[in-house]
Design a protein around this motif. Structure first.
Motif, PDB file in Angstrom:
ATOM      1  N   THR A  11       0.817  -1.202   0.000  1.00 47.91           N
ATOM      2  CA  THR A  11       0.000   0.000   0.000  1.00 47.91           C
ATOM      3  C   THR A  11       0.856   1.258   0.000  1.00 47.91           C
ATOM      4  N   LEU A  12       0.283   2.317  -0.569  1.00 43.37           N
ATOM      5  CA  LEU A  12       0.846   3.660  -0.482  1.00 43.37           C
ATOM      6  C   LEU A  12      -0.303   4.635  -0.729  1.00 43.37           C
ATOM      7  N   ASN A  13      -0.772   5.245   0.348  1.00 47.42           N
ATOM      8  CA  ASN A  13      -1.910   6.165   0.270  1.00 47.42           C
ATOM      9  C   ASN A  13      -3.087   5.515  -0.464  1.00 47.42           C
ATOM     10  N   SER A  40       1.816  -4.244   3.719  1.00 47.26           N
ATOM     11  CA  SER A  40       3.203  -3.784   3.611  1.00 47.26           C
ATOM     12  C   SER A  40       3.182  -2.367   3.045  1.00 47.26           C
ATOM     13  N   ASP A  41       3.365  -1.401   3.911  1.00 45.40           N
ATOM     14  CA  ASP A  41       3.142  -0.007   3.546  1.00 45.40           C
ATOM     15  C   ASP A  41       4.440   0.701   3.180  1.00 45.40           C
ATOM     16  N   GLY A  42       4.317   1.619   2.220  1.00 48.55           N
ATOM     17  CA  GLY A  42       5.489   2.348   1.754  1.00 48.55           C
ATOM     18  C   GLY A  42       5.544   3.791   2.199  1.00 48.55           C
ATOM     19  N   VAL A  60       3.652  -3.917   8.086  1.00 49.08           N
ATOM     20  CA  VAL A  60       5.089  -3.834   7.839  1.00 49.08           C
ATOM     21  C   VAL A  60       5.336  -2.518   7.118  1.00 49.08           C
ATOM     22  N   GLN A  61       6.349  -1.776   7.542  1.00 48.13           N
ATOM     23  CA  GLN A  61       6.618  -0.477   6.938  1.00 48.13           C
ATOM     24  C   GLN A  61       8.047  -0.404   6.414  1.00 48.13           C
ATOM     25  N   GLY A  62       8.203   0.356   5.344  1.00 45.92           N
ATOM     26  CA  GLY A  62       9.521   0.502   4.737  1.00 45.92           C
ATOM     27  C   GLY A  62       9.468   1.467   3.579  1.00 45.92           C
TER      28      GLY A  62
END
Length: 227
Positions: A11-13, A40-42, A60-62
């Protein structure tokens, strides 16, 4: 069959698209198929992470890179099978049964593509995507990827590259991908914004350059500059 499936969504926004994507997963929960949901977020700055938390997802973030996000999500997944799904793709009614049947058969698989738009161009673009997937074994990420943990690891996992991570994975699977008998519904927003023909030709040109040895980072930069 016990719950064996980890669903991984990069995901991203994505707070506009994510609710419909998550709602379709309820079928898999009711069927006792889904073991866990991993977001899994960006680096989202909207309501994506709040939605993920409310859904009980492992977060999860990165850095924002779809290949890297998919790889990080898979790294923490505990299921024997993995379903990689884009946030703007909605699974169809009956997907849990189709996935369960494929798990019994074994082998990686993808869904056929459909769009949340009607008309000739959505039909043609989806038709080409499905033909490309069947003839050349090259489904894209918006079609979803169902794969066992063993096959995923043997293929080396998703590559942390700026573009074409889905194509790289399909090539690593060496023609073993099967088509599931259902269509997902993915967002047509980017095609509608760019123009169906223009975006389709741009995607085809990027694929050709990648096959010719183009660097994914440079291809991604060129793609962003052309928008």
């Amino acid at each position: 069959m016990r719950a064996v499936l980890s669903v991984v969504i990069p995901t991203l926004n994505a707070d506009a698209a994510l609710p419909a994507c998550l709602a379709a997963l309820i079928e898999g929960l009711e069927a006792g198929l889904i073991r866990e949901l991993i977001i899994s977020d960006g680096g989202s700055g909207d309501g994506t992470l709040r939605m993920a938390d409310e859904a009980g997802a492992v977060i999860v973030q990165g850095a924002p890179s779809r290949g890297g996000q998919l790889r990080r999500g898979a790294h923490v997944a505990s299921g024997e099978w993995l379903l990689f799904l884009h946030a703007d793709t909605v699974l169809p009614v009956g997907w849990a049964g189709a996935v369960r049947d494929q798990i019994v058969r074994g082998g990686p698989a993808y869904f056929r593509l459909g769009f949340d738009a009607t008309g000739l161009m959505p039909m043609l673009v989806a038709g080409w995507a499905n033909l490309r997937s069947r003839l050349f074994g090259l489904p894209y990420g918006d079609q979803g990827l169902l794969i066992s943990r063993a096959d995923y690891d043997a293929a080396g996992g998703y590559r942390d590259i700026a573009l074409m991570e889905d194509v790289a994975m399909a090539r690593a699977l060496k023609g073993r991908l099967a088509a599931l008998p259902l269509r997902v519904c993915t967002s047509a927003a980017r095609y509608q914004a760019d123009g169906w023909f223009l975006r389709g030709m741009r995607n085809l040109a990027l694929l050709a350059r990648y096959f010719a040895g183009g660097d994914p980072a440079r291809l991604a930069a060129r793609y962003r500059a052309s928008k």
